[in-house]
Design a protein around this motif. Sequence first.
Motif, PDB file in Angstrom:
ATOM      1  N   PRO A  47      43.890 -26.023 -14.972  1.00 53.33           N
ATOM      2  CA  PRO A  47      42.758 -25.154 -14.590  1.00 53.33           C
ATOM      3  C   PRO A  47      42.883 -23.749 -15.166  1.00 53.33           C
ATOM      4  N   ALA A  48      44.115 -23.244 -15.278  1.00 52.29           N
ATOM      5  CA  ALA A  48      44.300 -21.892 -15.807  1.00 52.29           C
ATOM      6  C   ALA A  48      43.952 -21.800 -17.286  1.00 52.29           C
ATOM      7  N   HIS A  49      43.985 -22.937 -17.996  1.00 50.64           N
ATOM      8  CA  HIS A  49      43.687 -22.942 -19.429  1.00 50.64           C
ATOM      9  C   HIS A  49      42.191 -22.859 -19.717  1.00 50.64           C
ATOM     10  N   LEU A  50      41.347 -23.264 -18.779  1.00 52.32           N
ATOM     11  CA  LEU A  50      39.913 -23.343 -19.025  1.00 52.32           C
ATOM     12  C   LEU A  50      39.325 -21.970 -19.349  1.00 52.32           C
ATOM     13  N   LYS A  51      38.331 -21.952 -20.195  1.00 48.36           N
ATOM     14  CA  LYS A  51      37.679 -20.704 -20.574  1.00 48.36           C
ATOM     15  C   LYS A  51      36.185 -20.953 -20.782  1.00 48.36           C
ATOM     16  N   PRO A  52      35.359 -19.916 -20.767  1.00 47.74           N
ATOM     17  CA  PRO A  52      33.921 -20.094 -20.985  1.00 47.74           C
ATOM     18  C   PRO A  52      33.634 -20.642 -22.385  1.00 47.74           C
ATOM     19  N   VAL A  53      32.540 -21.360 -22.494  1.00 50.15           N
ATOM     20  CA  VAL A  53      32.154 -21.896 -23.800  1.00 50.15           C
ATOM     21  C   VAL A  53      31.657 -20.748 -24.683  1.00 50.15           C
ATOM     22  N   PRO A  54      31.633 -20.931 -26.010  1.00 48.95           N
ATOM     23  CA  PRO A  54      31.169 -19.870 -26.918  1.00 48.95           C
ATOM     24  C   PRO A  54      29.718 -19.475 -26.633  1.00 48.95           C
ATOM     25  N   ARG A  55      29.388 -18.266 -27.049  1.00 49.81           N
ATOM     26  CA  ARG A  55      28.035 -17.760 -26.820  1.00 49.81           C
ATOM     27  C   ARG A  55      26.976 -18.623 -27.484  1.00 49.81           C
ATOM     28  N   ILE A  56      27.276 -19.141 -28.672  1.00 52.15           N
ATOM     29  CA  ILE A  56      26.274 -19.953 -29.376  1.00 52.15           C
ATOM     30  C   ILE A  56      25.907 -21.192 -28.568  1.00 52.15           C
ATOM     31  N   MET A  57      26.892 -21.786 -27.857  1.00 51.79           N
ATOM     32  CA  MET A  57      26.602 -22.952 -27.026  1.00 51.79           C
ATOM     33  C   MET A  57      25.779 -22.536 -25.802  1.00 51.79           C
ATOM     34  N   ARG A  58      26.099 -21.378 -25.220  1.00 51.35           N
ATOM     35  CA  ARG A  58      25.319 -20.904 -24.077  1.00 51.35           C
ATOM     36  C   ARG A  58      23.871 -20.637 -24.488  1.00 51.35           C
ATOM     37  N   ASN A  59      23.688 -20.096 -25.704  1.00 48.95           N
ATOM     38  CA  ASN A  59      22.326 -19.839 -26.190  1.00 48.95           C
ATOM     39  C   ASN A  59      21.560 -21.139 -26.408  1.00 48.95           C
ATOM     40  N   MET A  60      22.245 -22.150 -26.946  1.00 47.16           N
ATOM     41  CA  MET A  60      21.602 -23.450 -27.162  1.00 47.16           C
ATOM     42  C   MET A  60      21.157 -24.045 -25.829  1.00 47.16           C
ATOM     43  N   LEU A  61      21.991 -23.944 -24.812  1.00 47.42           N
ATOM     44  CA  LEU A  61      21.644 -24.471 -23.486  1.00 47.42           C
ATOM     45  C   LEU A  61      20.459 -23.719 -22.889  1.00 47.42           C
ATOM     46  N   SER A  62      20.486 -22.387 -22.993  1.00 45.66           N
ATOM     47  CA  SER A  62      19.437 -21.589 -22.360  1.00 45.66           C
ATOM     48  C   SER A  62      18.053 -21.857 -22.950  1.00 45.66           C
ATOM     49  N   LYS A  63      17.995 -22.300 -24.229  1.00 44.35           N
ATOM     50  CA  LYS A  63      16.707 -22.531 -24.888  1.00 44.35           C
ATOM     51  C   LYS A  63      16.133 -23.915 -24.616  1.00 44.35           C
ATOM     52  N   LEU A  64      16.903 -24.801 -23.991  1.00 42.64           N
ATOM     53  CA  LEU A  64      16.380 -26.124 -23.639  1.00 42.64           C
ATOM     54  C   LEU A  64      15.281 -25.996 -22.597  1.00 42.64           C
ATOM     55  N   HIS A  65      14.276 -26.860 -22.652  1.00 46.03           N
ATOM     56  CA  HIS A  65      13.181 -26.849 -21.686  1.00 46.03           C
ATOM     57  C   HIS A  65      13.352 -28.025 -20.719  1.00 46.03           C
ATOM     58  N   ILE A  66      13.298 -27.700 -19.432  1.00 48.23           N
ATOM     59  CA  ILE A  66      13.592 -28.679 -18.398  1.00 48.23           C
ATOM     60  C   ILE A  66      12.473 -28.700 -17.355  1.00 48.23           C
ATOM     61  N   ARG A  67      12.207 -29.871 -16.814  1.00 45.83           N
ATOM     62  CA  ARG A  67      11.237 -29.990 -15.728  1.00 45.83           C
ATOM     63  C   ARG A  67      11.876 -29.567 -14.413  1.00 45.83           C
ATOM     64  N   CYS A  68      11.105 -28.963 -13.554  1.00 49.91           N
ATOM     65  CA  CYS A  68      11.589 -28.524 -12.250  1.00 49.91           C
ATOM     66  C   CYS A  68      12.106 -29.714 -11.455  1.00 49.91           C
ATOM     67  N   GLU A  69      13.175 -29.514 -10.721  1.00 48.61           N
ATOM     68  CA  GLU A  69      13.752 -30.602  -9.926  1.00 48.61           C
ATOM     69  C   GLU A  69      12.865 -30.993  -8.758  1.00 48.61           C
ATOM     70  N   ASN A  70      11.823 -30.194  -8.515  1.00 49.83           N
ATOM     71  CA  ASN A  70      10.884 -30.527  -7.438  1.00 49.83           C
ATOM     72  C   ASN A  70       9.650 -31.249  -7.963  1.00 49.83           C
ATOM     73  N   ALA A  71       9.777 -31.858  -9.160  1.00 47.88           N
ATOM     74  CA  ALA A  71       8.649 -32.593  -9.737  1.00 47.88           C
ATOM     75  C   ALA A  71       8.187 -33.710  -8.814  1.00 47.88           C
ATOM     76  N   ALA A  72       9.124 -34.351  -8.106  1.00 47.41           N
ATOM     77  CA  ALA A  72       8.766 -35.443  -7.196  1.00 47.41           C
ATOM     78  C   ALA A  72       7.943 -34.946  -6.013  1.00 47.41           C
ATOM     79  N   PHE A  73       7.974 -33.607  -5.758  1.00 44.02           N
ATOM     80  CA  PHE A  73       7.219 -33.052  -4.636  1.00 44.02           C
ATOM     81  C   PHE A  73       5.946 -32.360  -5.110  1.00 44.02           C
ATOM     82  N   GLY A  74       5.635 -32.516  -6.416  1.00 42.03           N
ATOM     83  CA  GLY A  74       4.370 -31.998  -6.919  1.00 42.03           C
ATOM     84  C   GLY A  74       4.450 -30.855  -7.899  1.00 42.03           C
TER      85      GLY A  74
END
Length: 317
Positions: free
Chosen positions: A62-89
Amino acid sequence: MGFEVGRFEGGVDEELICPICSGVLEDPLQAPQCEHAFCGACIREWLSRQQTCPVDRSVVTPAHLKPVPRIMRNMLSKLHIRCENAAFGCSAVLRLDLLPAHINECEHNPKRPVPCEQGCGLIIPKDEVRSHNCVRDLRVMVLQQQQKISDLEKLTAENKQQLTDQKREIQLLKEYMRALRISNPGTRVQEQPSEQNEVLAWVSSLQPARVTRWGGMISTPDAVLQAVIKRSLIESGCPPAVVGSLIENSHERKWPPGLSTLETRQMNRRYYENYVTKRVPSKQAVVVMACDNQHMSDDMIVEPGLVMIFAHGVEDM
């Protein structure tokens, strides 16, 4: 656990998929050597059982773990996702980095906090409105608060008992030392050096003072002010052996428990008039010496004494 891949519009790069849960990375962390990325919760749970990388079995803690690179965080942030409350309308599709703020405000979120419409004043999750009973839930809240108060009272009582026990031990130690001095006069002479006689003589030479405005007490004097007071003490004949201690004790960090915080000073103001104070010549300051204040409790005095500096309110008696 990661986000379900099916909630995303368009394709998702394989590098953004967690090898453990097969979902899109959530709060990702990276192993330092092999640079494999995982959901934070997934990899922590994995490492609690075995400290190896799930992909290549290299050693990871656990002590070895570190945050992922900024480029990966940017790639994740630009993904488009449906709201988890889609089943409720909810039909919202938004960037992944905007999802947390949307969930808190989403009107379709079954766990969104809403005020009780019956007027009891409680804030409850939206999906619990139908089962909400004002009297029952208020009673539960009262019982919870009563338990918290009971726990705090118990803790306070335990702390008071510890303080009482410590004071008793200190008093017993003082009585033991007093008995030793009486039974062994030679020891008593050794513990009363000529320096102490010098201190007594110096204290007797000072002008008795009266403090009229205890609220003007300066608890954290600066170095310049302390230097001025120190010079005045030396010029008044203060023995060199105690000058340093008195100046050090002019700061609240060295004050006794009864003066150590603003709260305790406010609580103990009624005891201040019992101090025997001597004027630091020509200064808005007094010395409160232990030898003059043996009538005070242990939490209001320190050895050999302390200097109290005031912005105003010190008069000669």
